[in-house]
Write a protein that holds these residues in place. Sequence first.
Motif, PDB file in Angstrom:
ATOM      1  N   ASP A  61       0.821  -1.214   0.000  1.00  0.00           N
ATOM      2  CA  ASP A  61       0.000   0.000   0.000  1.00  0.00           C
ATOM      3  C   ASP A  61       0.856   1.265   0.000  1.00  0.00           C
ATOM      4  N   ILE A  62       2.138   1.105   0.311  1.00  0.00           N
ATOM      5  CA  ILE A  62       2.991   2.280   0.528  1.00  0.00           C
ATOM      6  C   ILE A  62       4.072   2.411  -0.537  1.00  0.00           C
ATOM      7  N   PHE A  63       4.734   1.299  -0.881  1.00  0.00           N
ATOM      8  CA  PHE A  63       5.915   1.342  -1.746  1.00  0.00           C
ATOM      9  C   PHE A  63       5.597   0.790  -3.138  1.00  0.00           C
ATOM     10  N   PRO A  64       6.477   1.079  -4.125  1.00  0.00           N
ATOM     11  CA  PRO A  64       6.325   0.477  -5.450  1.00  0.00           C
ATOM     12  C   PRO A  64       6.361  -1.050  -5.346  1.00  0.00           C
ATOM     13  N   LYS A  65       5.755  -1.730  -6.342  1.00  0.00           N
ATOM     14  CA  LYS A  65       5.578  -3.178  -6.278  1.00  0.00           C
ATOM     15  C   LYS A  65       6.885  -3.938  -6.093  1.00  0.00           C
ATOM     16  N   GLN A  66       7.923  -3.592  -6.890  1.00  0.00           N
ATOM     17  CA  GLN A  66       9.200  -4.306  -6.798  1.00  0.00           C
ATOM     18  C   GLN A  66       9.829  -4.153  -5.424  1.00  0.00           C
ATOM     19  N   ARG A  67       9.737  -2.952  -4.884  1.00  0.00           N
ATOM     20  CA  ARG A  67      10.286  -2.684  -3.549  1.00  0.00           C
ATOM     21  C   ARG A  67       9.501  -3.460  -2.492  1.00  0.00           C
ATOM     22  N   ALA A  68       8.178  -3.464  -2.614  1.00  0.00           N
ATOM     23  CA  ALA A  68       7.324  -4.162  -1.644  1.00  0.00           C
ATOM     24  C   ALA A  68       7.562  -5.673  -1.695  1.00  0.00           C
ATOM     25  N   LEU A  69       7.757  -6.236  -2.890  1.00  0.00           N
ATOM     26  CA  LEU A  69       8.028  -7.668  -3.024  1.00  0.00           C
ATOM     27  C   LEU A  69       9.326  -8.058  -2.324  1.00  0.00           C
ATOM     28  N   ALA A  70      10.368  -7.225  -2.470  1.00  0.00           N
ATOM     29  CA  ALA A  70      11.650  -7.501  -1.818  1.00  0.00           C
ATOM     30  C   ALA A  70      11.508  -7.473  -0.306  1.00  0.00           C
ATOM     31  N   MET A  71      10.739  -6.507   0.184  1.00  0.00           N
ATOM     32  CA  MET A  71      10.541  -6.404   1.632  1.00  0.00           C
ATOM     33  C   MET A  71       9.717  -7.580   2.157  1.00  0.00           C
ATOM     34  N   ALA A  72       8.681  -7.984   1.384  1.00  0.00           N
ATOM     35  CA  ALA A  72       7.827  -9.107   1.801  1.00  0.00           C
ATOM     36  C   ALA A  72       8.624 -10.406   1.841  1.00  0.00           C
ATOM     37  N   LYS A  73       9.583 -10.544   0.899  1.00  0.00           N
ATOM     38  CA  LYS A  73      10.425 -11.739   0.873  1.00  0.00           C
ATOM     39  C   LYS A  73      11.254 -11.853   2.149  1.00  0.00           C
ATOM     40  N   ASP A  74      11.837 -10.721   2.592  1.00  0.00           N
ATOM     41  CA  ASP A  74      12.608 -10.720   3.844  1.00  0.00           C
ATOM     42  C   ASP A  74      11.703 -11.027   5.033  1.00  0.00           C
ATOM     43  N   ASP A  75      10.486 -10.443   5.016  1.00  0.00           N
ATOM     44  CA  ASP A  75       9.544 -10.677   6.125  1.00  0.00           C
ATOM     45  C   ASP A  75       9.230 -12.169   6.250  1.00  0.00           C
ATOM     46  N   GLN A  76       8.929 -12.793   5.126  1.00  0.00           N
ATOM     47  CA  GLN A  76       8.582 -14.216   5.124  1.00  0.00           C
ATOM     48  C   GLN A  76       9.749 -15.071   5.612  1.00  0.00           C
ATOM     49  N   HIS A  77      10.959 -14.685   5.210  1.00  0.00           N
ATOM     50  CA  HIS A  77      12.146 -15.437   5.649  1.00  0.00           C
ATOM     51  C   HIS A  77      12.270 -15.385   7.169  1.00  0.00           C
ATOM     52  N   VAL A  78      12.093 -14.227   7.746  1.00  0.00           N
ATOM     53  CA  VAL A  78      12.223 -14.066   9.203  1.00  0.00           C
ATOM     54  C   VAL A  78      11.137 -14.844   9.928  1.00  0.00           C
ATOM     55  N   MET A  79       9.893 -14.726   9.440  1.00  0.00           N
ATOM     56  CA  MET A  79       8.770 -15.346  10.162  1.00  0.00           C
ATOM     57  C   MET A  79       8.666 -16.846   9.901  1.00  0.00           C
ATOM     58  N   THR A  80       9.245 -17.340   8.824  1.00  0.00           N
ATOM     59  CA  THR A  80       9.202 -18.776   8.533  1.00  0.00           C
ATOM     60  C   THR A  80      10.340 -19.517   9.221  1.00  0.00           C
ATOM     61  N   THR A  81      11.549 -18.945   9.156  1.00  0.00           N
ATOM     62  CA  THR A  81      12.727 -19.634   9.704  1.00  0.00           C
ATOM     63  C   THR A  81      13.035 -19.246  11.140  1.00  0.00           C
ATOM     64  N   GLY A  82      12.532 -18.085  11.562  1.00  0.00           N
ATOM     65  CA  GLY A  82      12.859 -17.603  12.901  1.00  0.00           C
ATOM     66  C   GLY A  82      14.241 -16.982  12.984  1.00  0.00           C
ATOM     67  N   LYS A  83      14.886 -16.822  11.817  1.00  0.00           N
ATOM     68  CA  LYS A  83      16.221 -16.225  11.777  1.00  0.00           C
ATOM     69  C   LYS A  83      16.126 -14.740  11.442  1.00  0.00           C
ATOM     70  N   ALA A  84      16.843 -13.932  12.196  1.00  0.00           N
ATOM     71  CA  ALA A  84      16.784 -12.480  12.011  1.00  0.00           C
ATOM     72  C   ALA A  84      17.608 -12.047  10.793  1.00  0.00           C
ATOM     73  N   VAL A  85      17.199 -10.938  10.226  1.00  0.00           N
ATOM     74  CA  VAL A  85      17.992 -10.249   9.194  1.00  0.00           C
ATOM     75  C   VAL A  85      18.686  -9.075   9.889  1.00  0.00           C
ATOM     76  N   ILE A  86      19.989  -9.076   9.914  1.00  0.00           N
ATOM     77  CA  ILE A  86      20.735  -8.068  10.675  1.00  0.00           C
ATOM     78  C   ILE A  86      21.500  -7.130   9.733  1.00  0.00           C
ATOM     79  N   ASP A  87      21.247  -5.848   9.868  1.00  0.00           N
ATOM     80  CA  ASP A  87      22.021  -4.797   9.178  1.00  0.00           C
ATOM     81  C   ASP A  87      22.120  -5.050   7.669  1.00  0.00           C
ATOM     82  N   LYS A  88      20.986  -5.282   7.050  1.00  0.00           N
ATOM     83  CA  LYS A  88      20.961  -5.456   5.600  1.00  0.00           C
ATOM     84  C   LYS A  88      20.967  -4.072   4.942  1.00  0.00           C
ATOM     85  N   ILE A  89      22.004  -3.814   4.127  1.00  0.00           N
ATOM     86  CA  ILE A  89      22.165  -2.488   3.517  1.00  0.00           C
ATOM     87  C   ILE A  89      21.537  -2.491   2.138  1.00  0.00           C
ATOM     88  N   GLU A  90      20.641  -1.528   1.904  1.00  0.00           N
ATOM     89  CA  GLU A  90      19.937  -1.424   0.633  1.00  0.00           C
ATOM     90  C   GLU A  90      19.896   0.025   0.187  1.00  0.00           C
TER      91      GLU A  90
END
Length: 652
Positions: A61-90
């Motif tokens: 609802d906020i960001f362009p589609k490509q940007r939102a897809l990249a963010m959703a991918k990271d979200d799913q990784h964290v919530m599925t594996t339980g592993k944190a994403v630390i200091d990812k530079i973008e």
Amino acid sequence: MAGKIKLNKQEQYNLLADLMRYIPDVIYFKDRSGRLLLVNETHARGLGLKPQEVAGKTDFDIFPKQRALAMAKDDQHVMTTGKAVIDKIERSTRADGVDNYVSTTKIPRYDEKGSIIGLIGITRDITRRMRYEQSKRKTQGLEKKLEALEELSRLKSEFISIVSHELRTPLAIIKEAVMLLLDEIAGGLNEKQKHILQKAKDNIQRLKGIIEELLDISRIESGKLKLHYSLVNLNDLLKESADFFKKLAAEKSVGLTYVLPQEEVNLLLDSDKIHRVITNLLSNAIKFTEEYGSIKAELKIFHDRVRLGVTDSGIGIAGEDLPKLFNKFSQVSKISSIERKGLGLGLSIARELVEAQGGEIWAESKLGVGSKFYFTLPRLPGLENLDKATRDRLKALLSRGRTLYFIQLNIINYKEFSKSLNSQAKELFSALAFSADKTLRAYFSKVKEKTQIVLAARRYGQCGFILPGVSEKAAELASRMILRKLRIILAAKKIKNVFINMGALYPEREDFVSQAAVRQSFEANLRVRKICIGRQTRKFQRLAYKVDIQLVLPSARRISASTIDLSSGGLSFYSPEALKTDAHIEVVMRFPREKEPLFVNGRIAWIKQIRQGESQYKIGLEFINLDALKARIISRSIGKYIRPRKICPVGK
């Protein structure tokens, strides 16, 4: 030991609320479907919304589609594996369209049973850090390139030096063989053979000159050029070679005249190096002046400089070529027969030799009309008044190869200073000179060669001291001791509003101590330190005053500038163009506390190109017919609102 602090739940909540409200980082909470449950003020402000307006939205609802897809991918990784994403530079684009760099950390959020129910995210703007690191990487790359270039330059200079030295010996043998043949020691020669050998001799001489130029460039670039100062009458130096150059000019039907002052022009300089500069300028003038042309060599004396000008009516130089005239390997002549001779190093070497001795060199020219080349050298007023015995002693000390320190005590505007003190002037000067001499004798009592007054010209308010066989540190300490003694004398005689300033003239460094720490560009057998006393500031390297000025040129065109230094004798300023030497211009100065602007007349005395190949100049202007009222306004304004640079604190 401090007691434990107990906070109730409300206080704990308030602290966490303050953290969310004031931290500059973006903080947010998401559920498993990616909806934003809570965001802080920074997050909402970046979107141009309020925190409650963001709640319930997803990244789509906020960001362009490509940007939102990249963010959703990271979200799913964290919530599925339980592993944190630390200091990812973008690299991202803010809502306001500005590109930036962010560092994102996402950690899973658990319920009471240990199940993942969402995530907590923190995003920090690291644009400044990334730009700094990029800049640092670029700088490191440039530094490596510079180091490589410096090493290449060093190897080039070393190669030139070795090759030039190696060429000297066989060239000397060839020259000797040619001379033996020309002198007919090995047998008689016919005219044709003599002509051929004479050409060979001339070309050997030219090749020898090229080798010497290459060796000079090598010495200059490696910092191995040595300056051997001596006391020289510049009039005599010019006269010694005058007949040779007049004959050389006459062979081309070119007239050469010298205009020299009647008085002696005694300077401390490296006569061999300056003779090379003079030779280069006169040889070029003869070379580029056509038949029946004229050349004039004119020596002029200024307050703290002398200036030699070589003017010719030759082929001239195009305006666009003037800025690169003193560059290495630069040849701007359009005449092919002249272009082929030499390497284009002569003027570059001349510039280095003049500037190494505290002078300036520049040129003015117009294609098809002729050229004017000038160079200046610093002048120590009073050297022309030396008696023969003192002059011989100074020459002898300078010729021994050891570094000589020369301290000159100078009362600025001595006539005016004397008038303000009435009968005290002679007594004060004697006391100052005696105190300085006594201080030096006491300090260097163990030195075999005692210090000696070189100048004691009461009429000019000057005296000088030779310091042979002493270290740089000792010379510096002795100078400061003199300053302390002089301040005590001035205080005892109740003479107020007088400044004491000390600066180094040769070489141009802040003090003797700094010279020991910094690698010298040139080795020299002379160091000169000048101690100035006076009621008025003057044009002296260690004093500065900045005021806005306008220069009204003879064409009525105006140039705006700011002074670098200023005195009742003249000023210097930076200019984007090289003005004409000796041009008479009007200067309009506006002092902060003066109601009306001050109008004074002056002439351009010297010009120095700041960067080789670029149009940036430092120009010295000498006032003409400055009346007493205007001089007082300048002195009053300077004395009131400036602090001299590099003043040596007395008592330290």
